[in-house]
Scaffold this active site. Structure first.
Site, PDB file in Angstrom:
ATOM      1  N   ASP A  13      43.779   1.067   4.736  1.00  0.00           N
ATOM      2  CA  ASP A  13      42.494   0.593   4.019  1.00  0.00           C
ATOM      3  C   ASP A  13      41.424   1.342   4.937  1.00  0.00           C
ATOM      4  O   ASP A  13      40.199   0.795   4.700  1.00  0.00           O
ATOM      5  CB  ASP A  13      41.938  -0.955   3.561  1.00  0.00           C
ATOM      6  CG  ASP A  13      43.421  -1.449   3.101  1.00  0.00           C
ATOM      7  OD1 ASP A  13      43.919  -0.852   1.889  1.00  0.00           O
ATOM      8  OD2 ASP A  13      43.562  -2.608   3.311  1.00  0.00           O
ATOM      9  N   GLY A  15      39.975   4.191   4.317  1.00  0.00           N
ATOM     10  CA  GLY A  15      38.937   4.862   3.190  1.00  0.00           C
ATOM     11  C   GLY A  15      39.540   6.387   3.029  1.00  0.00           C
ATOM     12  O   GLY A  15      38.922   7.347   2.738  1.00  0.00           O
ATOM     13  N   LYS A  18      38.719   7.908  -0.311  1.00  0.00           N
ATOM     14  CA  LYS A  18      37.308   8.631  -0.449  1.00  0.00           C
ATOM     15  C   LYS A  18      37.262  10.056   0.300  1.00  0.00           C
ATOM     16  O   LYS A  18      36.669  10.919  -0.303  1.00  0.00           O
ATOM     17  CB  LYS A  18      36.310   7.561   0.212  1.00  0.00           C
ATOM     18  CG  LYS A  18      34.805   8.390   0.234  1.00  0.00           C
ATOM     19  CD  LYS A  18      33.873   7.669   1.235  1.00  0.00           C
ATOM     20  CE  LYS A  18      32.918   8.995   1.758  1.00  0.00           C
ATOM     21  NZ  LYS A  18      31.389   8.409   1.934  1.00  0.00           N
ATOM     22  N   HIS A  41      43.956   2.897  -2.985  1.00  0.00           N
ATOM     23  CA  HIS A  41      42.771   4.126  -2.546  1.00  0.00           C
ATOM     24  C   HIS A  41      41.490   4.009  -3.370  1.00  0.00           C
ATOM     25  O   HIS A  41      41.681   4.392  -4.633  1.00  0.00           O
ATOM     26  CB  HIS A  41      43.512   5.442  -2.372  1.00  0.00           C
ATOM     27  CG  HIS A  41      44.760   5.566  -1.185  1.00  0.00           C
ATOM     28  ND1 HIS A  41      45.347   6.585  -1.182  1.00  0.00           N
ATOM     29  CD2 HIS A  41      45.124   4.419  -0.707  1.00  0.00           C
ATOM     30  CE1 HIS A  41      46.396   6.093  -0.175  1.00  0.00           C
ATOM     31  NE2 HIS A  41      45.962   4.843   0.037  1.00  0.00           N
ATOM     32  N   THR A  42      40.436   3.850  -2.862  1.00  0.00           N
ATOM     33  CA  THR A  42      39.158   3.749  -3.635  1.00  0.00           C
ATOM     34  C   THR A  42      38.155   4.774  -3.484  1.00  0.00           C
ATOM     35  O   THR A  42      38.061   5.426  -2.566  1.00  0.00           O
ATOM     36  CB  THR A  42      38.228   2.499  -3.292  1.00  0.00           C
ATOM     37  OG1 THR A  42      39.314   1.316  -2.910  1.00  0.00           O
ATOM     38  CG2 THR A  42      37.379   1.982  -4.260  1.00  0.00           C
ATOM     39  N   GLN A 224      48.982   3.622   3.625  1.00  0.00           N
ATOM     40  CA  GLN A 224      48.987   2.585   4.769  1.00  0.00           C
ATOM     41  C   GLN A 224      48.327   3.325   6.174  1.00  0.00           C
ATOM     42  O   GLN A 224      47.428   4.286   5.848  1.00  0.00           O
ATOM     43  CB  GLN A 224      50.401   2.092   5.146  1.00  0.00           C
ATOM     44  CG  GLN A 224      51.008   1.420   4.009  1.00  0.00           C
ATOM     45  CD  GLN A 224      51.352   2.247   2.734  1.00  0.00           C
ATOM     46  OE1 GLN A 224      52.272   2.989   2.886  1.00  0.00           O
ATOM     47  NE2 GLN A 224      50.930   1.904   1.417  1.00  0.00           N
ATOM     48  N   GLY A 302      43.425  -8.211  -3.815  1.00  0.00           N
ATOM     49  CA  GLY A 302      42.217  -8.953  -3.495  1.00  0.00           C
ATOM     50  C   GLY A 302      42.134  -9.872  -2.508  1.00  0.00           C
ATOM     51  O   GLY A 302      41.441 -10.918  -2.286  1.00  0.00           O
ATOM     52  N   ASP A 333      28.231   2.381   8.349  1.00  0.00           N
ATOM     53  CA  ASP A 333      27.201   1.374   7.805  1.00  0.00           C
ATOM     54  C   ASP A 333      27.220  -0.131   7.874  1.00  0.00           C
ATOM     55  O   ASP A 333      26.110  -0.851   7.807  1.00  0.00           O
ATOM     56  CB  ASP A 333      26.784   1.761   6.341  1.00  0.00           C
ATOM     57  CG  ASP A 333      28.041   1.671   5.425  1.00  0.00           C
ATOM     58  OD1 ASP A 333      28.984   2.421   5.847  1.00  0.00           O
ATOM     59  OD2 ASP A 333      28.072   0.789   4.575  1.00  0.00           O
ATOM     60  N   SER A 412      31.243   8.465   7.663  1.00  0.00           N
ATOM     61  CA  SER A 412      31.103   8.186   6.334  1.00  0.00           C
ATOM     62  C   SER A 412      30.045   6.805   6.565  1.00  0.00           C
ATOM     63  O   SER A 412      30.140   6.204   7.408  1.00  0.00           O
ATOM     64  CB  SER A 412      32.235   7.650   5.660  1.00  0.00           C
ATOM     65  OG  SER A 412      32.158   6.983   4.534  1.00  0.00           O
ATOM     66  N   VAL A 413      29.119   6.748   5.506  1.00  0.00           N
ATOM     67  CA  VAL A 413      27.889   5.905   5.648  1.00  0.00           C
ATOM     68  C   VAL A 413      27.991   5.216   4.423  1.00  0.00           C
ATOM     69  O   VAL A 413      26.904   4.476   4.189  1.00  0.00           O
ATOM     70  CB  VAL A 413      26.586   6.520   6.149  1.00  0.00           C
ATOM     71  CG1 VAL A 413      26.687   7.023   7.501  1.00  0.00           C
ATOM     72  CG2 VAL A 413      26.138   7.668   5.143  1.00  0.00           C
TER      73      VAL A 413
HETATM   74  P1  GDP Z   1      42.451   3.488   1.605  1.00  0.00           P
HETATM   75  O1  GDP Z   1      43.452   2.702   1.172  1.00  0.00           O
HETATM   76  O2  GDP Z   1      42.352   4.067   3.005  1.00  0.00           O
HETATM   77  O3  GDP Z   1      42.045   4.547   0.704  1.00  0.00           O
HETATM   78  O4  GDP Z   1      40.847   2.459   1.717  1.00  0.00           O
HETATM   79  P2  GDP Z   1      40.351   1.386   0.541  1.00  0.00           P
HETATM   80  O5  GDP Z   1      40.113   2.083  -0.535  1.00  0.00           O
HETATM   81  O6  GDP Z   1      41.598   0.484   0.415  1.00  0.00           O
HETATM   82  O7  GDP Z   1      39.279   0.693   1.430  1.00  0.00           O
HETATM   83  C1  GDP Z   1      38.273   1.237   1.781  1.00  0.00           C
HETATM   84  C2  GDP Z   1      37.153   0.334   1.041  1.00  0.00           C
HETATM   85  O8  GDP Z   1      35.966   0.627   1.872  1.00  0.00           O
HETATM   86  C3  GDP Z   1      36.781   1.195  -0.578  1.00  0.00           C
HETATM   87  O9  GDP Z   1      36.324  -0.171  -0.922  1.00  0.00           O
HETATM   88  C4  GDP Z   1      35.884   1.863  -0.237  1.00  0.00           C
HETATM   89  O10 GDP Z   1      35.166   2.281  -1.581  1.00  0.00           O
HETATM   90  C5  GDP Z   1      34.961   1.677   0.745  1.00  0.00           C
HETATM   91  N1  GDP Z   1      34.308   2.592   1.900  1.00  0.00           N
HETATM   92  C6  GDP Z   1      34.782   3.770   1.997  1.00  0.00           C
HETATM   93  N2  GDP Z   1      34.265   4.376   2.832  1.00  0.00           N
HETATM   94  C7  GDP Z   1      32.779   3.548   3.012  1.00  0.00           C
HETATM   95  C8  GDP Z   1      31.763   3.705   3.925  1.00  0.00           C
HETATM   96  O11 GDP Z   1      31.723   4.548   4.672  1.00  0.00           O
HETATM   97  N3  GDP Z   1      30.689   2.522   3.782  1.00  0.00           N
HETATM   98  C9  GDP Z   1      31.177   1.549   3.219  1.00  0.00           C
HETATM   99  N4  GDP Z   1      30.487   0.459   3.171  1.00  0.00           N
HETATM  100  N5  GDP Z   1      32.385   1.464   2.350  1.00  0.00           N
HETATM  101  C10 GDP Z   1      33.254   2.521   2.278  1.00  0.00           C
HETATM  102  P1  IMO Z   2      46.531   1.524   1.737  1.00  0.00           P
HETATM  103  O1  IMO Z   2      47.238   3.031   1.612  1.00  0.00           O
HETATM  104  C1  IMO Z   2      46.548  -2.139   3.881  1.00  0.00           C
HETATM  105  C2  IMO Z   2      50.449  -4.097   4.339  1.00  0.00           C
HETATM  106  C3  IMO Z   2      50.871  -5.446   3.423  1.00  0.00           C
HETATM  107  C4  IMO Z   2      51.785  -5.918   4.481  1.00  0.00           C
HETATM  108  C5  IMO Z   2      52.690  -4.916   5.145  1.00  0.00           C
HETATM  109  C6  IMO Z   2      54.145  -4.662   4.294  1.00  0.00           C
HETATM  110  O2  IMO Z   2      45.647   1.173   0.673  1.00  0.00           O
HETATM  111  O3  IMO Z   2      45.876   1.628   3.049  1.00  0.00           O
HETATM  112  P2  IMO Z   2      54.574  -3.766   1.797  1.00  0.00           P
HETATM  113  O4  IMO Z   2      54.012  -4.113   0.378  1.00  0.00           O
HETATM  114  O5  IMO Z   2      54.162  -2.433   2.128  1.00  0.00           O
HETATM  115  O6  IMO Z   2      56.062  -4.084   2.096  1.00  0.00           O
HETATM  116  O7  IMO Z   2      53.618  -4.645   2.905  1.00  0.00           O
HETATM  117  O8  IMO Z   2      51.899  -3.753   4.987  1.00  0.00           O
HETATM  118  N1  IMO Z   2      50.095  -2.945   3.350  1.00  0.00           N
HETATM  119  C7  IMO Z   2      48.832  -2.601   3.627  1.00  0.00           C
HETATM  120  N2  IMO Z   2      47.625  -2.881   3.968  1.00  0.00           N
HETATM  121  N3  IMO Z   2      46.697  -1.158   3.121  1.00  0.00           N
HETATM  122  C8  IMO Z   2      47.634  -0.509   2.488  1.00  0.00           C
HETATM  123  O9  IMO Z   2      47.709   0.500   1.751  1.00  0.00           O
HETATM  124  C9  IMO Z   2      49.108  -1.492   2.657  1.00  0.00           C
HETATM  125  N4  IMO Z   2      49.987  -1.177   2.109  1.00  0.00           N
HETATM  126  C10 IMO Z   2      50.956  -2.314   2.641  1.00  0.00           C
HETATM  127  O10 IMO Z   2      49.633  -6.187   3.509  1.00  0.00           O
HETATM  128  O11 IMO Z   2      51.210  -6.479   5.743  1.00  0.00           O
HETATM  129 MG    MG Z   3      43.660   0.719   0.553  1.00  0.00          MG
END
Ligand code: GDP
Ligand code: IMO
Ligand code: MG
Length: 424
Positions: A13, A15, A18, A41-42, A224, A302, A333, A412-413
């Site tokens: 998570d 980012g 993005k 991935h958001t 991940q 969630g 930010d 990223s901001v």
């Molecule tokens: P990923 O799994 O690595 O693609 O990341 P996620 O999408 O699960 O989580 C990143 C979250 O941070 C998302 O809700 C994005 O919209 C948000 N995000 C990404 N870059 C930024 C940033 O620079 N600032 C803020 N405030 N939010 C960001």
């Molecule tokens: P992105 O790509 C954050 C975590 C789960 C759990 C462990 C094992 O969005 O960054 P799994 O379902 O893979 O067997 O769960 O890994 N996990 C993540 N945590 N971002 C992810 O993906 C994740 N994918 C799995 O929460 O701790």
């Molecule tokens: Mg994610």
């Protein structure tokens, strides 16, 4: 030509989605190499927000081929949901997306096994996303898996064998589904497979290497993060694939000497979702403030994400394992309002100072050692160039670059595509 790889350096998570979206116009193709719908991935642009799970984050840009590689595990039902929603919003998916024949399928019973395994672990559960990831990769390694390409040969027979094996395992775990439930799950699964058949199924290792041979460029998108890698992460609290750069080689059929840039992406702080060690976790108001300001709730489940200060021990380890050439710092930010910002520069593990991430971080006493830096107390979200950085923010970046020995090339901001600053 070489492939560039973008991957997470923390616990996911960071980012990734993005930044892949932002970088895609520079490439001819974007490929996912591991993971499955455990990823979320958001992307945000033009006032809209999208969450991708199995489809590469290059899908919204024009002109690139997007590839689901052999290292990915695909849930037909979740894929269909995701793909149909994109088609409904006008994305020309069938022309842009190709799927590897060697990608493994997540069966309905894999999800049931994921839940049953977690229940059996009791207090030691991993807190998986419940998407069947572990059982599917287990079957892959145990040579019981079903692949997309199997749809072309004796599929029903292979499916029945896998399903029966799973039902026996579920029975042993006291988690046998009732017939009606299974029939319903299978109906949705087979319908989804029919939809997948409408896509171009390819030998993606040949496509990618042919692209490179003809001078085209490829961006590989990780899922991940490094600290969730099955070999190097905080085992057993990890996912079931190799999230490190080497995973792009095995997950796409790209030779190691074909890897070019390695973009390592991290948050200006740290988060983790699910169970397992997290040395810099904050249980106080500061942790809550990071969660609130960063909207740190899982994109897929969630769930509340655990929050803490940036961990430079874990980051140095991740940079080493991946051969990171370019760092990308996200969510700067989120720290805009803090008077002070801390960074963990080393640990004391069971009384001994160390710069290494411990083997059994869940079982030893890890005391993070912090340095404290002054906060910049400035809204960064509308900044558009590096010249506008407040001095204390520039100092934070300089401090991290020195500690990590690697340049931070993108900052990223904010969540929007446009809130991305490239440094010279
Ligand atoms: P990923 O799994 O690595 O693609 O990341 P996620 O999408 O699960 O989580 C990143 C979250 O941070 C998302 O809700 C994005 O919209 C948000 N995000 C990404 N870059 C930024 C940033 O620079 N600032 C803020 N405030 N939010 C960001
Ligand atoms: P992105 O790509 C954050 C975590 C789960 C759990 C462990 C094992 O969005 O960054 P799994 O379902 O893979 O067997 O769960 O890994 N996990 C993540 N945590 N971002 C992810 O993906 C994740 N994918 C799995 O929460 O701790
Ligand atoms: Mg994610």
């Amino acid at each position: 030509m070489k492939v560039d790889v973008l991957l997470g350096l923390q616990w996911g998570d960071e980012g990734k989605g993005k930044v892949v979206d932002v970088l895609t116009p520079r490439y001819d193709a974007v490929a996912r190499f591991q993971g499955g719908p455990n990823a979320g991935h958001t992307l945000e642009f033009d006032g809209k927000k999208y969450v991708l799970r199995s489809i590469p984050s290059g899908i919204f840009q024009q002109g690139q081929t997007n590839i689901i590689g052999n290292g990915v595990v695909l849930d037909p039902v979740l894929f269909t949901e995701e793909a149909r929603a994109l088609e409904a919003s006008g994305t020309d998916l069938k022309n842009r997306l190709k799927i590897s024949r060697k990608a493994h399928l997540i069966l309905p019973t894999h999800r049931l096994l994921d839940a049953a395994n977690e229940r059996a672990k009791g207090g030691a559960k991993i807190g998986t996303t419940g998407k069947g990831i572990g059982p599917t990769y287990t079957d892959k390694t145990a040579r019981n898996g079903l692949r997309i390409g199997d749809l072309e040969h004796n599929f029903n027979e292979k499916y029945a064998a896998a399903r029966n094996l799973h039902l026996a395992r579920l029975k042993a775990l006291g988690a046998e589904p009732d017939t009606a439930q299974l029939v319903q799950l299978e109906k949705a699964w087979f319908e989804a497979l029919d939809y997948i058949r409408e896509f171009e199924i390819i030998d993606s290792e040949y496509l990618i290497n042919d692209l490179l041979a003809s001078g085209k460029s490829v961006l590989c998108e990780g899922a991940q993060g490094t600290m969730l890698d099955v070999d190097f992460g905080s085992y057993p609290f990890v996912t079931s694939s190799n999230t490190v750069c080497a995973g792009a080689c095995t997950g796409l059929g790209v030779a190691p000497n074909r890897i070019g840039r390695v973009y390592g992406i991290f948050k200006a702080y740290c988060t983790r979702v699910g169970a397992g060690p997290f040395p810099t976790e904050l249980f106080d108001e500061t942790g809550k403030e990071i969660r609130d300001r960063g909207h740190e709730y899982g994109a897929v489940t969630g769930r509340e994400r655990r929050c803490g200060w940036i961990d430079l021990v874990a980051l140095r380890y991740a940079i080493m394992l991946n051969g990171v050439t370019h760092l990308i710092m996200m969510k700067s930010d989120v720290l805009d309002t803090f008077d002070e910002i801390k960074a963990c520069t080393s640990y004391i593990v069971d009384g001994k100072p160390t710069g290494h991430f411990p083997f059994n971080a869940a079982e030893v006493k890890v005391e993070p050692q912090y340095v404290t830096l002054p906060g910049w107390k400035t809204d960064l979200t509308s900044i558009t160039s590096e010249e506008q950085f407040p001095a204390r923010f520039a100092d934070y970046i300089a401090f991290l670059e020195k500690e990590l020995g690697t340049p931070i090339t993108i900052v990223s901001v904010g969540p929007d595509r446009t809130q991305t600053i490239e440094r010279k």
